[in-house]
Design a protein around this motif. Structure first.
Motif, PDB file in Angstrom:
ATOM      1  N   GLU A 183      -5.796   4.239 -13.191  1.00  0.00           N
ATOM      2  CA  GLU A 183      -4.336   4.181 -13.162  1.00  0.00           C
ATOM      3  C   GLU A 183      -3.877   5.000 -11.972  1.00  0.00           C
ATOM      4  O   GLU A 183      -4.599   5.878 -11.501  1.00  0.00           O
ATOM      5  N   CYS A 184      -2.677   4.737 -11.496  1.00  0.00           N
ATOM      6  CA  CYS A 184      -2.110   5.557 -10.423  1.00  0.00           C
ATOM      7  C   CYS A 184      -2.055   7.006 -10.921  1.00  0.00           C
ATOM      8  O   CYS A 184      -1.631   7.260 -12.051  1.00  0.00           O
ATOM      9  N   PRO A 185      -2.498   7.974 -10.106  1.00  0.00           N
ATOM     10  CA  PRO A 185      -2.517   9.370 -10.588  1.00  0.00           C
ATOM     11  C   PRO A 185      -1.138   9.886 -10.999  1.00  0.00           C
ATOM     12  O   PRO A 185      -1.045  10.808 -11.816  1.00  0.00           O
ATOM     13  N   TYR A 186      -0.083   9.303 -10.474  1.00  0.00           N
ATOM     14  CA  TYR A 186       1.261   9.783 -10.839  1.00  0.00           C
ATOM     15  C   TYR A 186       1.754   9.224 -12.174  1.00  0.00           C
ATOM     16  O   TYR A 186       2.807   9.622 -12.658  1.00  0.00           O
ATOM     17  N   SER A 187       0.997   8.288 -12.758  1.00  0.00           N
ATOM     18  CA  SER A 187       1.474   7.703 -14.025  1.00  0.00           C
ATOM     19  C   SER A 187       1.224   8.660 -15.196  1.00  0.00           C
ATOM     20  O   SER A 187       1.823   8.527 -16.251  1.00  0.00           O
ATOM     21  N   VAL A 188       0.361   9.656 -14.980  1.00  0.00           N
ATOM     22  CA  VAL A 188       0.038  10.607 -16.057  1.00  0.00           C
ATOM     23  C   VAL A 188       1.294  11.398 -16.440  1.00  0.00           C
ATOM     24  O   VAL A 188       2.005  11.903 -15.576  1.00  0.00           O
ATOM     25  N   LEU A 233      11.424   2.232  -3.524  1.00  0.00           N
ATOM     26  CA  LEU A 233      10.871   1.598  -2.312  1.00  0.00           C
ATOM     27  C   LEU A 233      10.192   0.270  -2.624  1.00  0.00           C
ATOM     28  O   LEU A 233      10.301  -0.693  -1.863  1.00  0.00           O
ATOM     29  N   LYS A 234       9.498   0.205  -3.768  1.00  0.00           N
ATOM     30  CA  LYS A 234       8.816  -1.054  -4.120  1.00  0.00           C
ATOM     31  C   LYS A 234       9.843  -2.166  -4.317  1.00  0.00           C
ATOM     32  O   LYS A 234       9.672  -3.273  -3.811  1.00  0.00           O
ATOM     33  N   ARG A 235      10.906  -1.858  -5.058  1.00  0.00           N
ATOM     34  CA  ARG A 235      11.951  -2.880  -5.285  1.00  0.00           C
ATOM     35  C   ARG A 235      12.525  -3.357  -3.961  1.00  0.00           C
ATOM     36  O   ARG A 235      12.699  -4.544  -3.720  1.00  0.00           O
ATOM     37  N   ASN A 291       0.861  -1.186   0.000  1.00  0.00           N
ATOM     38  CA  ASN A 291       0.000   0.000   0.000  1.00  0.00           C
ATOM     39  C   ASN A 291       0.899   1.238   0.000  1.00  0.00           C
ATOM     40  O   ASN A 291       1.687   1.455   0.917  1.00  0.00           O
ATOM     41  N   LEU A 292       0.756   2.041  -1.078  1.00  0.00           N
ATOM     42  CA  LEU A 292       1.648   3.187  -1.270  1.00  0.00           C
ATOM     43  C   LEU A 292       1.105   4.459  -0.611  1.00  0.00           C
ATOM     44  O   LEU A 292       1.768   5.485  -0.606  1.00  0.00           O
ATOM     45  N   GLY A 293      -0.128   4.378  -0.124  1.00  0.00           N
ATOM     46  CA  GLY A 293      -0.728   5.547   0.536  1.00  0.00           C
ATOM     47  C   GLY A 293      -1.132   6.629  -0.445  1.00  0.00           C
ATOM     48  O   GLY A 293      -1.109   7.817  -0.113  1.00  0.00           O
ATOM     49  N   ILE A 294      -1.495   6.235  -1.689  1.00  0.00           N
ATOM     50  CA  ILE A 294      -1.900   7.230  -2.692  1.00  0.00           C
ATOM     51  C   ILE A 294      -3.430   7.320  -2.705  1.00  0.00           C
ATOM     52  O   ILE A 294      -4.099   6.753  -3.578  1.00  0.00           O
ATOM     53  N   GLY A 295      -3.981   7.992  -1.727  1.00  0.00           N
ATOM     54  CA  GLY A 295      -5.420   8.290  -1.621  1.00  0.00           C
ATOM     55  C   GLY A 295      -6.361   7.166  -1.999  1.00  0.00           C
ATOM     56  O   GLY A 295      -6.160   6.001  -1.638  1.00  0.00           O
ATOM     57  N   PRO A 303      10.381  13.253  -8.543  1.00  0.00           N
ATOM     58  CA  PRO A 303       9.143  12.631  -9.028  1.00  0.00           C
ATOM     59  C   PRO A 303       8.703  11.457  -8.159  1.00  0.00           C
ATOM     60  O   PRO A 303       9.545  10.683  -7.685  1.00  0.00           O
ATOM     61  N   ALA A 304       7.391  11.355  -7.959  1.00  0.00           N
ATOM     62  CA  ALA A 304       6.839  10.286  -7.117  1.00  0.00           C
ATOM     63  C   ALA A 304       7.333   8.916  -7.570  1.00  0.00           C
ATOM     64  O   ALA A 304       7.688   8.060  -6.755  1.00  0.00           O
ATOM     65  N   CYS A 305       7.374   8.704  -8.905  1.00  0.00           N
ATOM     66  CA  CYS A 305       7.735   7.374  -9.420  1.00  0.00           C
ATOM     67  C   CYS A 305       9.177   6.992  -9.105  1.00  0.00           C
ATOM     68  O   CYS A 305       9.484   5.803  -8.974  1.00  0.00           O
ATOM     69  N   SER A 306      10.042   7.963  -8.985  1.00  0.00           N
ATOM     70  CA  SER A 306      11.439   7.599  -8.694  1.00  0.00           C
ATOM     71  C   SER A 306      11.551   7.115  -7.243  1.00  0.00           C
ATOM     72  O   SER A 306      12.206   6.114  -6.957  1.00  0.00           O
ATOM     73  N   VAL A 307      10.870   7.796  -6.309  1.00  0.00           N
ATOM     74  CA  VAL A 307      10.870   7.336  -4.910  1.00  0.00           C
ATOM     75  C   VAL A 307      10.142   5.991  -4.816  1.00  0.00           C
ATOM     76  O   VAL A 307      10.603   5.055  -4.168  1.00  0.00           O
ATOM     77  N   CYS A 308       9.000   5.923  -5.495  1.00  0.00           N
ATOM     78  CA  CYS A 308       8.125   4.756  -5.390  1.00  0.00           C
ATOM     79  C   CYS A 308       8.804   3.494  -5.932  1.00  0.00           C
ATOM     80  O   CYS A 308       8.802   2.435  -5.292  1.00  0.00           O
ATOM     81  N   GLY A 309       9.422   3.623  -7.117  1.00  0.00           N
ATOM     82  CA  GLY A 309      10.088   2.476  -7.737  1.00  0.00           C
ATOM     83  C   GLY A 309      11.164   1.913  -6.821  1.00  0.00           C
ATOM     84  O   GLY A 309      11.268   0.699  -6.603  1.00  0.00           O
TER      85      GLY A 309
HETATM   86  S1  Q46 Z   1       5.787   4.015  -9.818  1.00  0.00           S
HETATM   87 FE1  Q46 Z   1       4.690   5.918 -10.189  1.00  0.00          FE
HETATM   88 FE2  Q46 Z   1       3.734   3.476 -10.459  1.00  0.00          FE
HETATM   89 FE3  Q46 Z   1       4.452   4.292  -8.044  1.00  0.00          FE
HETATM   90  S2  Q46 Z   1       3.911   6.422  -8.171  1.00  0.00           S
HETATM   91 FE4  Q46 Z   1       2.265   5.331  -9.192  1.00  0.00          FE
HETATM   92  S3  Q46 Z   1       2.903   5.353 -11.326  1.00  0.00           S
HETATM   93  S4  Q46 Z   1       2.586   3.245  -8.577  1.00  0.00           S
HETATM   94  S5  Q46 Z   1       3.802   1.572 -11.509  1.00  0.00           S
END
Ligand code: Q46
Ligand code: ZN
Ligand code: ZN
Length: 304
Positions: free
Chosen positions: A221-226, A136-138, A81-85, A128-134
């Protein structure tokens, strides 16, 4: 009206790049066979392995989990759970419901409890959210797999994801990434084996499998993927695919067959355990522990 190539019933699917029309039952079978062949061709895992599927609640990861279960593999899920609303709330609900229906275990972890949620981290880290998120997920996928005793992590990356990533890496000739772009990353150096059994399946094919199997997946889709560049590359590749079916598959497969072996060599990067958490890193302290240190410092700063 097209007829199924296997049984002559009315076809519900036509796969232009395979020149194949199939009925519902034969499509589901085709999909599962293709996943199984990919697993075998790339020696991903066997029925003896305990596989941890990284589940997002979307069509790809749930289709993958469903297919692995039907093929008789021992596959459980991990949901982070990434905590994205609303997006995280809804996707967790769907993932949990799906796991129940399948009768398999879904392990759930929350970034908020372990570090911080993604929207907060994006603000604090100013990247960018995706750089932190990627990152942490890994990290948590690997750590959780080891703690829970799984020998393989399977992710739902499909052919559209892989060919778009390949395009991005080729456009900037990013050799480091190209070297590591393979559907199997071997275990070792503190890493659990990571595999992508849907790498030869298109996004449309996995959506179709989910729909025809009655899988209730999160469509948002995740809102940050836009705005991510990978989405642009996906669109471009799909336009080419439209005109010339099979392009995506050829682009990716020929890379794996012809270019990857030339690029592949033993990981030159020296990895060692992080001095704080023990996860593999090229520095003394891994990126996640450094992130946690920065968070503690900023909290102290706010407190004083
Ligand atoms: S990396 Fe970025 Fe994805 Fe994390 S912030 Fe959303 S779009 S979920 S695959
Ligand atoms: Zn049929
Ligand atoms: Zn660490």
């Amino acid at each position: 009206m097209k007829r199924c190539a296997k049984c002559s019933q009315r076809a519900v699917v036509y796969l232009p790049h395979h020149r194949l029309a199939l009925c519902k039952g034969h499509y589901l079978e085709w999909f599962e066979r293709r996943v199984e062949r990919t697993i075998k061709e790339f020696r991903m895992f066997s029925k003896e392995d305990r596989v941890l599927v990284a589940v997002s609640g979307g069509k790809d990861s749930l289709s993958l989990w469903h297919a692995l279960h039907k093929l008789g593999y021992q596959a459980d899920g991990l949901y982070i759970n990434l905590g994205i609303g609303e997006y995280s709330k809804l996707s967790e609900e769907k993932a949990k419901k799906f796991a129940q229906g399948l009768g398999r275990t879904l392990h759930v972890i929350r970034l908020k409890d372990l570090v911080e949620d993604i929207p907060t981290l994006k603000e604090i880290e100013k990247r960018p959210a995706c750089s932190v998120c990627g990152n942490l997920k890994r990290y948590y996928m690997n750590k959780s797999a080891k703690e829970l005793g799984f020998s393989v992590i399977a992710t739902g990356h499909n052919l559209d994801d892989e060919s778009a990533t390949l395009m991005g890496n080729v456009l900037s000739w990013n050799l480091g990434y190209l070297q590591r772009q393979y559907p199997v990353l071997k275990e070792g150096n503190g890493f659990v084996k990571k595999v992508k059994p849907l790498c030869l399946i298109t996004e449309k094919e996995s959506a179709l499998y989910a729909l025809l199997s009655g899988i209730d997946f999160v469509e948002e889709e995740c809102p940050y993927s836009v705005g991510a560049s990978s989405i642009e590359y996906k669109l471009l590749l799909s336009q080419i695919e439209e005109k010339s079916p099979g392009t995506k598959l050829r682009f990716y497969l020929e890379f794996l067959r012809k270019i990857q072996p030339l690029l592949r060599r033993e990981e030159s990067l020296e990895l060692k355990p992080c001095s704080i958490c023990g996860e593999p890193t090229s520095a003394d302290v891994c990126t996640v522990c450094r992130l946690k240190q920065r968070l503690t410092l900023s909290e102290k700063g706010q407190g004083s």
